[in-house]
Scaffold this motif. Structure first.
Motif, mmCIF file in Angstrom:
data_model
loop_
_atom_site.group_PDB
_atom_site.id
_atom_site.type_symbol
_atom_site.label_atom_id
_atom_site.label_comp_id
_atom_site.label_asym_id
_atom_site.label_seq_id
_atom_site.Cartn_x
_atom_site.Cartn_y
_atom_site.Cartn_z
ATOM 1 N N LEU A 1 3.247 9.854 -0.994
ATOM 2 C CA LEU A 1 3.021 10.845 -2.196
ATOM 3 C C LEU A 1 4.146 11.752 -1.794
ATOM 4 N N LYS B 1 2.680 17.872 -3.612
ATOM 5 C CA LYS B 1 2.517 16.703 -3.489
ATOM 6 C C LYS B 1 1.365 16.432 -3.726
ATOM 7 N N SER B 2 0.495 17.347 -3.769
ATOM 8 C CA SER B 2 -0.979 17.686 -4.480
ATOM 9 C C SER B 2 -1.353 17.764 -6.034
ATOM 10 N N SER C 1 -1.470 13.999 -6.130
ATOM 11 C CA SER C 1 -2.742 13.808 -5.814
ATOM 12 C C SER C 1 -3.580 13.749 -6.908
ATOM 13 N N THR D 1 -6.331 11.005 -7.970
ATOM 14 C CA THR D 1 -7.377 10.803 -7.934
ATOM 15 C C THR D 1 -7.958 10.583 -9.122
ATOM 16 N N ARG E 1 -5.676 5.356 0.691
ATOM 17 C CA ARG E 1 -4.783 6.442 1.595
ATOM 18 C C ARG E 1 -5.378 6.714 3.127
#
Length: 323
Positions: free
Chosen positions: A24, A35-36, A39, A43, A56
């Motif tokens: 990531l 990065k968030s 993610s 998801t 992960r």
């Protein structure tokens, strides 16, 4: 429905980039996306599909079997999307965006810094991140657009590797050192002289070696133990000028010192091997216009630079008398 389709395409795109870059963090750095955010997209994609695409952990990502098969399909979709973007960029003819480049210390000091600054002056919409380093780099996993290395043998179906102009180092010494120790007549005479040198990979017992060849094809390998070891050629040149030892250095950094006699070439009939440089970047398919134009600019500038610093016409080189 159009919004749903757009979100799906973003999810596919970010998933494919996470796999290509290996993490990531690397994908985020390459794309300029937090990065968030990546993610969240991952998801969301897994939730909609109802399967786990990537396992992960705190240390690494591991693609699942179904994730690998899904990625193979996504890759074709993403490639077509990037090709479509490239058509628009080419039509506009205005390169833009950030280009991440890594090159060795000496290459940056002696060439890349000036070439890249000149390129940015001509293309104000391009931003460059230049990592000056000699460390090993995974071009895709680390998120680089262009990596330049010396003596690197890269074999990857995912990379384009272009050879850059090669050069041969010269063995050099100061007049003061030669007056003190004498000028070598044969390669074996180098063994009695102090030296300075670069940092090399651990091979051949981690010894520093000069590999020499004369016009008849005769070869000699001379081991030496540098008093000073540095990756920076300018540091080594200063040590040679100060008389601390002999060194092999590239012609591009000592033309003036040879011309005015502050440095002397040793054993001119014996040549060191050619030093190869390579430029590595991801596949041309979908390569951003900014990256392609910067690569072309560096290649053209490097060719001019080598012609400008060609020492082939220097004949009046001072050679002190031997003891």
């Amino acid at each position: 429905m159009e919004q749903h389709l757009s979100n799906d395409l973003n999810d596919l795109y970010y998933f494919a980039k996470i796999i290509e870059h290996g993490s990531l963090s690397a994908a985020g750095a390459a794309l300029g996306v937090p990065k968030s955010v990546l993610s969240q997209h991952l998801t969301k994609l897994e939730t909609e599909l109802g399967v786990r695409l990537i396992q992960r952990s705190t240390r690494r990502l591991q693609i699942t079997e179904v994730g690998q098969r899904y990625y193979e399909r996504c890759r074709a979709v993403v490639a077509e999307y990037e090709n479509a973007k490239k058509v628009i960029e080419d039509a506009r003819g205005v390169p833009r965006g950030r280009v991440r480049v890594s090159c060795p210390i000496n290459f940056a000091q002696n060439f890349a810094a000036g070439a890249i600054v000149g390129f940015m002056a001509d293309h104000p919409d391009i931003e460059v991140t230049l990592d000056v380093s000699n460390r090993d780099i995974d071009v895709l996993a680390d998120g680089y657009d262009l990596v330049i290395r010396a003596g690197t043998n890269i074999k990857s179906s995912n990379l384009i590797v272009r050879s850059l102009p090669v050069t041969r180092h010269w063995l050099l010494a100061s007049p003061a050192l030669i007056a003190r120790c004498g000028a070598p007549r044969e390669p074996d005479d180098l063994k009695t002289l102090p030296s300075v040198g670069g940092i090399f990979p651990v091979e051949h017992g981690a010894r520093h070696l000069w590999r020499l060849e004369d016009p008849t094809g005769q070869r000699r390998i001379i081991a030496h133990r540098p008093r000073l070891i540095s990756e920076d050629f300018l540091v080594l040149k200063e040590a040679v000028l100060a008389g601390y030892g002999i060194a092999d250095l590239p012609p591009t950094i000592f033309k003036n010192e040879i011309a005015d006699g502050r440095l002397i070439r040793l054993l001119p009939k014996w040549q060191l091997p050619e030093v190869s440089m390579y430029a590595m970047y991801p596949s041309r398919q979908g390569l951003p216009l900014a990256v392609r134009m910067l690569m072309d600019h560096l290649m053209a500038s490097l060719d001019r630079y080598h012609r400008l610093h060609n020492l082939g016409e220097i004949n009046d080189v001072r050679r002190p008398r031997s003891r």
